[in-house]
Design a protein around this motif. Structure first.
Motif, PDB file in Angstrom:
ATOM      1  N   LYS A  15     -13.284 -44.927 -13.887  1.00  9.10           N
ATOM      2  CA  LYS A  15     -14.417 -45.843 -13.796  1.00  9.10           C
ATOM      3  C   LYS A  15     -15.644 -45.248 -14.470  1.00  9.10           C
ATOM      4  O   LYS A  15     -16.375 -45.952 -15.191  1.00  9.10           O
ATOM      5  N   ARG A  16     -15.861 -43.957 -14.266  1.00  8.56           N
ATOM      6  CA  ARG A  16     -17.017 -43.302 -14.896  1.00  8.56           C
ATOM      7  C   ARG A  16     -16.867 -43.254 -16.412  1.00  8.56           C
ATOM      8  O   ARG A  16     -17.824 -43.517 -17.157  1.00  8.56           O
ATOM      9  N   LEU A  17     -15.691 -42.942 -16.898  1.00  9.72           N
ATOM     10  CA  LEU A  17     -15.482 -42.854 -18.344  1.00  9.72           C
ATOM     11  C   LEU A  17     -15.540 -44.227 -19.004  1.00  9.72           C
ATOM     12  O   LEU A  17     -16.059 -44.374 -20.112  1.00  9.72           O
ATOM     13  N   LYS A  18     -15.022 -45.240 -18.325  1.00 12.20           N
ATOM     14  CA  LYS A  18     -15.079 -46.596 -18.866  1.00 12.20           C
ATOM     15  C   LYS A  18     -16.507 -47.132 -18.894  1.00 12.20           C
ATOM     16  O   LYS A  18     -16.819 -48.043 -19.673  1.00 12.20           O
ATOM     17  N   SER A  19     -17.369 -46.585 -18.066  1.00 15.27           N
ATOM     18  CA  SER A  19     -18.764 -47.014 -18.105  1.00 15.27           C
ATOM     19  C   SER A  19     -19.462 -46.550 -19.382  1.00 15.27           C
ATOM     20  O   SER A  19     -20.470 -47.121 -19.788  1.00 15.27           O
ATOM     21  N   VAL A  20     -18.935 -45.528 -20.017  1.00 19.72           N
ATOM     22  CA  VAL A  20     -19.481 -45.070 -21.295  1.00 19.72           C
ATOM     23  C   VAL A  20     -19.064 -46.011 -22.410  1.00 19.72           C
ATOM     24  O   VAL A  20     -19.858 -46.438 -23.237  1.00 19.72           O
ATOM     25  N   SER A  21     -17.766 -46.353 -22.442  1.00 16.81           N
ATOM     26  CA  SER A  21     -17.250 -47.283 -23.449  1.00 16.81           C
ATOM     27  C   SER A  21     -16.006 -47.956 -22.880  1.00 16.81           C
ATOM     28  O   SER A  21     -15.054 -47.282 -22.496  1.00 16.81           O
ATOM     29  N   LYS A  22     -16.025 -49.279 -22.840  1.00 17.80           N
ATOM     30  CA  LYS A  22     -14.896 -50.015 -22.283  1.00 17.80           C
ATOM     31  C   LYS A  22     -13.655 -49.935 -23.161  1.00 17.80           C
ATOM     32  O   LYS A  22     -12.545 -50.193 -22.692  1.00 17.80           O
ATOM     33  N   ALA A  61     -26.747 -43.790 -35.841  1.00 12.09           N
ATOM     34  CA  ALA A  61     -26.654 -43.063 -34.575  1.00 12.09           C
ATOM     35  C   ALA A  61     -26.778 -41.556 -34.794  1.00 12.09           C
ATOM     36  O   ALA A  61     -27.410 -40.845 -33.998  1.00 12.09           O
ATOM     37  N   LEU A  62     -26.178 -41.033 -35.870  1.00 12.93           N
ATOM     38  CA  LEU A  62     -26.280 -39.599 -36.161  1.00 12.93           C
ATOM     39  C   LEU A  62     -27.726 -39.195 -36.443  1.00 12.93           C
ATOM     40  O   LEU A  62     -28.187 -38.143 -35.985  1.00 12.93           O
ATOM     41  N   GLU A  63     -28.429 -40.022 -37.213  1.00 14.89           N
ATOM     42  CA  GLU A  63     -29.830 -39.714 -37.495  1.00 14.89           C
ATOM     43  C   GLU A  63     -30.665 -39.728 -36.221  1.00 14.89           C
ATOM     44  O   GLU A  63     -31.550 -38.889 -36.031  1.00 14.89           O
ATOM     45  N   GLY A  64     -30.361 -40.668 -35.327  1.00  9.42           N
ATOM     46  CA  GLY A  64     -31.082 -40.707 -34.065  1.00  9.42           C
ATOM     47  C   GLY A  64     -30.826 -39.483 -33.217  1.00  9.42           C
ATOM     48  O   GLY A  64     -31.722 -38.984 -32.526  1.00  9.42           O
ATOM     49  N   LEU A  65     -29.588 -38.952 -33.275  1.00  6.81           N
ATOM     50  CA  LEU A  65     -29.245 -37.762 -32.497  1.00  6.81           C
ATOM     51  C   LEU A  65     -29.895 -36.510 -33.077  1.00  6.81           C
ATOM     52  O   LEU A  65     -30.369 -35.641 -32.335  1.00  6.81           O
ATOM     53  N   LYS A  66     -29.940 -36.422 -34.407  1.00  4.48           N
ATOM     54  CA  LYS A  66     -30.463 -35.213 -35.051  1.00  4.48           C
ATOM     55  C   LYS A  66     -31.988 -35.151 -35.026  1.00  4.48           C
ATOM     56  O   LYS A  66     -32.563 -34.079 -34.820  1.00  4.48           O
ATOM     57  N   CYS A  67     -32.622 -36.272 -35.259  1.00  3.15           N
ATOM     58  CA  CYS A  67     -34.067 -36.274 -35.493  1.00  3.15           C
ATOM     59  C   CYS A  67     -34.908 -36.595 -34.260  1.00  3.15           C
ATOM     60  O   CYS A  67     -36.127 -36.416 -34.275  1.00  3.15           O
ATOM     61  N   GLN A  93     -11.507 -48.896 -34.828  1.00  2.00           N
ATOM     62  CA  GLN A  93     -12.309 -47.760 -35.283  1.00  2.00           C
ATOM     63  C   GLN A  93     -11.461 -46.520 -35.497  1.00  2.00           C
ATOM     64  O   GLN A  93     -11.763 -45.700 -36.372  1.00  2.00           O
ATOM     65  N   HIS A  94     -10.389 -46.372 -34.737  1.00  6.90           N
ATOM     66  CA  HIS A  94      -9.467 -45.258 -34.984  1.00  6.90           C
ATOM     67  C   HIS A  94      -8.848 -45.374 -36.372  1.00  6.90           C
ATOM     68  O   HIS A  94      -8.636 -44.366 -37.054  1.00  6.90           O
ATOM     69  N   GLY A  95      -8.551 -46.613 -36.788  1.00  2.00           N
ATOM     70  CA  GLY A  95      -8.038 -46.813 -38.143  1.00  2.00           C
ATOM     71  C   GLY A  95      -9.065 -46.435 -39.199  1.00  2.00           C
ATOM     72  O   GLY A  95      -8.724 -45.830 -40.222  1.00  2.00           O
ATOM     73  N   TYR A  96     -10.328 -46.777 -38.977  1.00  2.00           N
ATOM     74  CA  TYR A  96     -11.379 -46.370 -39.911  1.00  2.00           C
ATOM     75  C   TYR A  96     -11.453 -44.847 -40.001  1.00  2.00           C
ATOM     76  O   TYR A  96     -11.636 -44.288 -41.096  1.00  2.00           O
ATOM     77  N   LEU A  97     -11.328 -44.173 -38.863  1.00  2.00           N
ATOM     78  CA  LEU A  97     -11.397 -42.706 -38.860  1.00  2.00           C
ATOM     79  C   LEU A  97     -10.237 -42.091 -39.630  1.00  2.00           C
ATOM     80  O   LEU A  97     -10.404 -41.105 -40.352  1.00  2.00           O
ATOM     81  N   LEU A 121     -18.707 -46.044 -30.962  1.00  2.80           N
ATOM     82  CA  LEU A 121     -18.304 -46.335 -32.346  1.00  2.80           C
ATOM     83  C   LEU A 121     -16.984 -45.679 -32.745  1.00  2.80           C
ATOM     84  O   LEU A 121     -16.509 -45.903 -33.863  1.00  2.80           O
ATOM     85  N   CYS A 122     -16.387 -44.876 -31.874  1.00  5.69           N
ATOM     86  CA  CYS A 122     -15.091 -44.265 -32.215  1.00  5.69           C
ATOM     87  C   CYS A 122     -14.066 -44.471 -31.099  1.00  5.69           C
ATOM     88  O   CYS A 122     -13.126 -43.685 -30.961  1.00  5.69           O
TER      89      CYS A 122
END
Length: 684
Positions: free
Chosen positions: A321-328, A195-201, A224-228, A218-219
């Motif tokens: 509702k708007r924020l949950k539409s980004v990531s549930k 995802a980072l490569e897609g954003l940068k390039c 995923q919070h534990g991974y971070l 992904l965060c």
């Protein structure tokens, strides 16, 4: 039907040895039957040798558990087989038997090597005492009782090699859950990098938007919070992604701008709030740069909204509702308003992040980050952004809140005052015991279109407007506004002079009067009156003009109540504050220690009696500062007290000093000021 024949296990050691013994026994029997001279004895010797092999194998198994590992550097013990030739005649036959023993041992070693394949996880380097050499084996038939002369004994040693050492399989693998977790973390890391490569390039806006949204996804979850939390490098990667997303938002226009800003703010929210990232010193500046870009984006939307520009026509959305539409999987603060303009969402999330990072630290580990964060607010232009947001959200007319467009007026009003309240809270945290930030606000002058006044004067006028307002959301900002003014006057004499030159104090005095004369001391005013009294104490201590204005303030300017308890003909603020302090009642028989002394329980309690005692103590300290430099006022107050002395007032100030010392809340500066005040009152 014949029973099915069991299949032999080629790796079964005991079965192999038993089979070998039977075969050797059969060969010995045949040799005895064929027997030229000496062949029967040879068969007997072969049986003895097989017993010795079995005995050697058993001894080796026992010693394998205590011997050094080959990789550990220790010497392995050797199992010794002693062949005793009683006849001492057939030397060639003995040699043949020894060769047979070595062949059997070699076959056993090859089988044991299969076990060694599974022993790679054995602990290495475990130091254990070296085993002693094995004693020579004896002839089973001799029983160990016969003594044979050394001349008739010939001893041969057969030593097992290192490879033949028995090793027992002890698996040392990760539990299944940990292995699955590691695999999931690796897969997650690969997705983040993609995802980072897609954003940068990416040169396409749509691809960059999808990559930014994927970073938010992904965060967002608890896993995923534990991974971070476990991977600092990945946290830095997400911070880099948030910075790139915010930069893309500044370069775009229209709906793409708000989407990029929202994704950037959500990435930061997940990093610092959901996963509790304690920023290292080198990451504070990049973090604040991202927040500055988000605040700037919000300021532009507020300015467009105030002028009715194109961006002001942004649609109103339901926040969650708007924020949950980004990531549930997002976990969000429930303090957000029900609905707001979509362009304002990134600004609101940025304020939530700032309020978390500049609040007073709860642990020693948070102290360094807290101090570093506050020290960089000026250079990062965050303070300037906050001041601009406060000015834009302050309504010029309370009945016409800004933010027209397609949304409901009540929705936009709630958004406007939510932003104002949280910006004031962040500003209050930033100015708490911080002279650098206080000095910046003190010297900030607003534009002519905003009144042209300095920021402290603007804040004081806003406090008076908030107290008189009938709009609930605007009035709820009063506590945060007073906290900022309290911090400014505590740190700076210049702020006290600026405030004194822009008010007659009637608005602040009215808050104290309304609380004192309200029925049962209205709880909604209890916290406000303590903040107001603290503000007045700071100004009376540091600024002589403020003391003069307060002492000459007529009571009819700030109170419509009949003050029948005031005996003075002037009936000014000094007479009023003397009544609030209740020093006359205490001196005439009430116990000062129980009724007027401030305690920790009172500060933590919301009871009316506790709040009243705090208010009385603060009023007594304010009265002491007002009269300390005026001999006439000191004598006038003393005449109102029993014994015609200021002892009750001195005792009230001294009890507060003792409380601060006991609560470990007394700074060196405060201690010097209060001690000097007590000495001044005693000498009069």
């Amino acid at each position: 039907m014949k029973p099915a024949r069991e299949k032999e296990d080629p790796y079964d050691f005991d079965t192999f040895v038993t089979k070998e013994k039977l075969e050797r026994g059969q060969q010995g029997t045949k040799s005895a039957k064929l027997g030229p001279r000496g062949k029967k004895g040879q068969g007997k010797k072969e049986m003895v040798v097989m017993d010795l092999v079995e005995e050697a194998r058993t001894g080796r198994e026992e010693e394998a558990t205590t011997s050094y590992d080959a990789k550990g550097g220790g010497e392995r013990s050797s199992v010794v087989v002693v062949i005793e030739d009683e006849d001492n005649k057939d030397e060639d036959q003995v040699t043949m038997l020894l060769d047979e023993v070595e062949r059997v041992v070699k076959s056993e070693s090859e089988l044991n090597d299969l076990d060694s394949l599974f022993a790679e996880d054995e602990d290495e380097g475990v130091a254990t005492p070296a085993p002693s050499r094995a004693a020579p084996a004896e002839d089973p038939k001799s029983g160990g009782s016969e003594k044979v002369s050394s001349e008739k004994k010939r001893k041969r040693r057969v030593t097992f090699s290192d490879k033949s050492e028995l090793k027992f399989y002890e698996p040392d693998v990760q539990p299944k859950q940990e292995a699955e977790k590691s695999a999931d973390a690796i897969e997650w890391g690969d997705e983040v990098e993609f995802a980072l490569e897609g954003l940068k390039c990416s040169r396409s806006t749509s691809v960059a938007l999808r990559s930014a949204q994927q970073l938010v996804v992904l965060c967002s979850s608890v896993t995923q919070h534990g991974y971070l939390r476990d991977d600092p490098d990945m946290r830095e990667s997400f911070l880099e992604g948030a910075a790139k997303t915010a930069t893309e938002g500044c370069a775009q226009g229209g709906p793409e701008k708000s989407s990029f800003a929202m994704f950037s703010s959500l990435i930061l929210h997940n990093l610092v709030i959901s996963s509790n990232w304690r920023l290292p010193e080198r990451q504070v500046a990049p973090f604040l740069d991202v927040l500055h870009n988000l605040l700037q984006s919000g300021i532009k939307s507020l300015e467009a909204s105030s002028t009715g520009g194109q961006e002001g026509e942004c649609k109103v959305v339901a926040c969650y509702k708007r924020l949950k539409s980004v990531s549930k999987a997002l976990t969000l603060d429930k303090s957000l308003p029900t609905s707001c303009q979509e362009l304002a969402l990134p600004l609101m999330i940025a304020l939530l992040i700032l309020s978390r990072k500049v609040k007073a630290p709860e642990t020693m580990e948070d102290s360094s980050e807290y101090e570093e964060m506050k020290a960089r607010l000026v250079d990062s232009q965050i303070l300037a952004d906050l001041i601009r947001i406060i000015v834009l959200c302050h309504p010029k007319e309370e009945e016409a809140p800004r933010g027209g467009g397609k949304g409901n007026d009540s929705d936009l009003t709630g958004q406007q005052f939510w932003i104002l309240n949280h910006a004031l809270k962040v500003l209050g945290s930033a100015t708490f015991l911080n002279g650098q930030n206080v000095s910046f606000i003190e010297n900030t002058k607003l534009d002519d279109k905003d009144g042209g006044s300095k920021m402290p004067s603007f804040l004081l006028s806003m406090v008076e407007a908030q107290y008189n307002s009938k709009v609930v959301g605007f009035r709820e900002c009063l506590h945060a506004s007073l906290s900022v003014l309290l911090n400014l006057t505590h740190e700076s004499k210049g702020c006290c002079k600026i405030l004194s030159g822009s008010t007659d104090f009637s608005g602040l005095a009215r808050i104290v009067s309304d609380y004192h004369y309200s029925k049962d001391q209205e709880r909604s005013l209890s916290d406000l009156v303590n903040l107001v009294l603290g503000l007045l104490i700071n100004m009376a201590e540091k600024d002589a003009e403020s003391r003069t204005k307060l002492c000459s303030l007529p009571m009819d300017r700030f109170s419509e109540h009949e003050a029948v308890e005031i005996k003075s003909l002037d009936k000014n603020f000094v007479d009023f504050i003397f009544v609030v302090a209740s020093l006359g009642e205490q001196a005439q028989g009430q116990d000062l220690e129980t009724d007027a002394e401030v305690t920790v329980d009172m500060l933590n309690s919301s009871s009316r009696s506790g709040q009243k005692s705090i208010c009385q103590t603060y009023s007594a300290i304010l009265l002491a500062f007002l009269i300390t430099d005026d001999a006439v006022l000191r004598k006038g107050i003393a005449r109102l007290l029993p014994g015609f002395t200021l002892k009750p007032l001195v005792d009230a100030v001294k009890s507060f000093l003792d409380f601060l010392t006991f609560a470990n809340a007394l700074t060196e500066k405060q201690g010097d000021v209060l001690s000097s005040l007590i000495e001044s009152l005693k000498s009069s």
